[in-house]
Design an enzyme around this catalytic site. Structure first.
Site, PDB file in Angstrom:
ATOM      1  N   SER A 166       0.859  -1.181   0.000  1.00  0.00           N
ATOM      2  CA  SER A 166       0.000   0.000   0.000  1.00  0.00           C
ATOM      3  C   SER A 166       0.899   1.237   0.000  1.00  0.00           C
ATOM      4  O   SER A 166       1.962   1.253  -0.621  1.00  0.00           O
ATOM      5  CB  SER A 166      -0.934  -0.038   1.206  1.00  0.00           C
ATOM      6  OG  SER A 166      -1.779   1.092   1.253  1.00  0.00           O
ATOM      7  N   TYR A 195      -5.183   7.294  -6.777  1.00  0.00           N
ATOM      8  CA  TYR A 195      -4.097   6.504  -6.191  1.00  0.00           C
ATOM      9  C   TYR A 195      -4.327   6.317  -4.689  1.00  0.00           C
ATOM     10  O   TYR A 195      -4.155   5.209  -4.151  1.00  0.00           O
ATOM     11  CB  TYR A 195      -2.764   7.209  -6.451  1.00  0.00           C
ATOM     12  CG  TYR A 195      -1.560   6.552  -5.822  1.00  0.00           C
ATOM     13  CD1 TYR A 195      -0.979   5.424  -6.400  1.00  0.00           C
ATOM     14  CD2 TYR A 195      -0.990   7.064  -4.655  1.00  0.00           C
ATOM     15  CE1 TYR A 195       0.140   4.821  -5.829  1.00  0.00           C
ATOM     16  CE2 TYR A 195       0.130   6.466  -4.083  1.00  0.00           C
ATOM     17  CZ  TYR A 195       0.683   5.350  -4.667  1.00  0.00           C
ATOM     18  OH  TYR A 195       1.786   4.754  -4.087  1.00  0.00           O
ATOM     19  N   LYS A 199      -4.828   2.722  -2.596  1.00  0.00           N
ATOM     20  CA  LYS A 199      -3.990   2.321  -1.473  1.00  0.00           C
ATOM     21  C   LYS A 199      -4.816   2.106  -0.201  1.00  0.00           C
ATOM     22  O   LYS A 199      -4.463   1.276   0.649  1.00  0.00           O
ATOM     23  CB  LYS A 199      -2.885   3.352  -1.250  1.00  0.00           C
ATOM     24  CG  LYS A 199      -1.879   3.391  -2.407  1.00  0.00           C
ATOM     25  CD  LYS A 199      -1.369   1.996  -2.739  1.00  0.00           C
ATOM     26  CE  LYS A 199      -0.446   1.932  -3.930  1.00  0.00           C
ATOM     27  NZ  LYS A 199      -0.043   0.541  -4.253  1.00  0.00           N
TER      28      LYS A 199
END
Length: 325
Positions: A166, A195, A199
């Protein structure tokens, strides 16, 4: 013998050497193993001791380069097996999973390291936003299809693990936009915001996988650190990263950033910890930073069980596959 305390300066090789006994005899699959990346470095150090390391990439020519480099860099003639896998394509995921399931070898550890490089709003042939497809939908289906093989590798002294690379980027924003997950809109797309959501999904997936499997598969997520990798050097990301002060305007690393840079060997260390450190065995679903458990550094929205359940259920709906144990 007491085990060392890992830190931001610990390298992947130091971790692998520490847990050589745990790595020996194991078969590990790592996604996203391009040269000069975290996945490649994790594969390199694990291959020193593992029975088999399966490396993946969507580009067969680049995958061949990684395979050749790994075989050259590991003196004992490591067993490296390439696997073409495009996580942005469910058809490719199914094909790759069928290939792995046909191997006579067991699978002990699956590392989800691959990520899409970011950029403008793009839909995959399946109709998914491409960052989320590569970071959540593809890995979800791949894990689901490989779960029986992972479970079959369990023994009295080993529980299979799935690792999700992550980022602390999941701390920013409010987590996954579930409505946009199902019906992605171009007007909602912002490169870095997407993004961050991917994550966040990684952290949730690790926790929910551990819960739903009843601990039969142990999921871990991690922040590798800020590393000047291939993705950071893409033109599509330079402006955004400069806006965060991570890069200078010319695209070079900002050494005065509030996010201190790590080397690639340091950045891959926590991946190896998540895959093999015996000290985290009793903490499935955990988030790690700098080689240690770091629950206090995970965003509340990413460790919320209700959010994780919703993400799992929606992902099942989106990929058209139930993932049950």
């Amino acid at each position: 013998m007491s085990l060392p305390t890992f830190s931001a300066s610990t390298t992947a090789e130091e971790v692998a050497d520490t847990f050589a006994a745990q790595i020996r005899g194991k078969n590990v699959l790592i996604t996203g193993t391009s040269l000069n990346g975290l996945g490649f470095e994790a594969a390199r150090v694990i291959a020193k001791y593992a029975n088999l390391v399966i490396i993946t990439g969507y580009n067969s020519e680049r995958l061949k380069l990684s395979e050749e480099a790994l075989k050259k860099e590991t003196s004992r003639g490591a067993n490296i097996r390439p696997l073409v896998l495009d996580l942005a394509s469910l058809a490719s995921v199914r094909k790759a999973a069928a290939e792995v399931n046909a191997y006579p070898d067991p699978l002990h550890v699956l590392v989800h390291n691959a990520a899409h490089g970011g950029g403008d709003f793009t839909l995959t042939p399946d109709g998914f936003e491409i960052q989320m497809a590569t970071g959540q939908f593809g890995p979800f289906l791949f894990t689901k299809l490989l779960a029986p093989k992972l479970l079959a590798s369990a023994s009295a002294d080993f529980t299979p693990r799935v690792v999700f690379v992550s980022s602390d980027a999941h701390l920013f924003g409010t987590g996954v936009d579930f409505e946009n997950l199902v019906d992605p809109k171009p007007e909602k797309h912002q490169n870095m915001a997407t993004y961050m959501q991917v994550k966040s999904a990684n952290v949730m997936f690790a926790g929910e996988l551990s819960r739903r499997s009843g601990g039969k598969i142990k999921g871990y997520s991690l922040h590798p650190g800020t590393i000047f990798t291939n993705i950071m050097q893409k033109e599509a990301n330079k402006k955004d990263l400069a806006g965060f002060g991570i890069l200078n305007a010319d695209g070079t690393p900002n050494t005065n950033s509030q996010f201190p840079f790590k080397t690639i060997p340091q950045g891959a260390a926590t991946t190896v910890v998540a895959a093999f450190d015996t000290r985290i065995e009793d903490h499935p679903g955990s988030y790690l930073v700098d080689g240690v458990l770091a629950a206090d550094k995970a965003a509340p929205h990413s460790v919320d069980p209700e959010n994780a359940k919703k993400l799992w259920d929606l992902t099942e709906q989106i990929v058209g596959e139930k993932f049950t144990f």
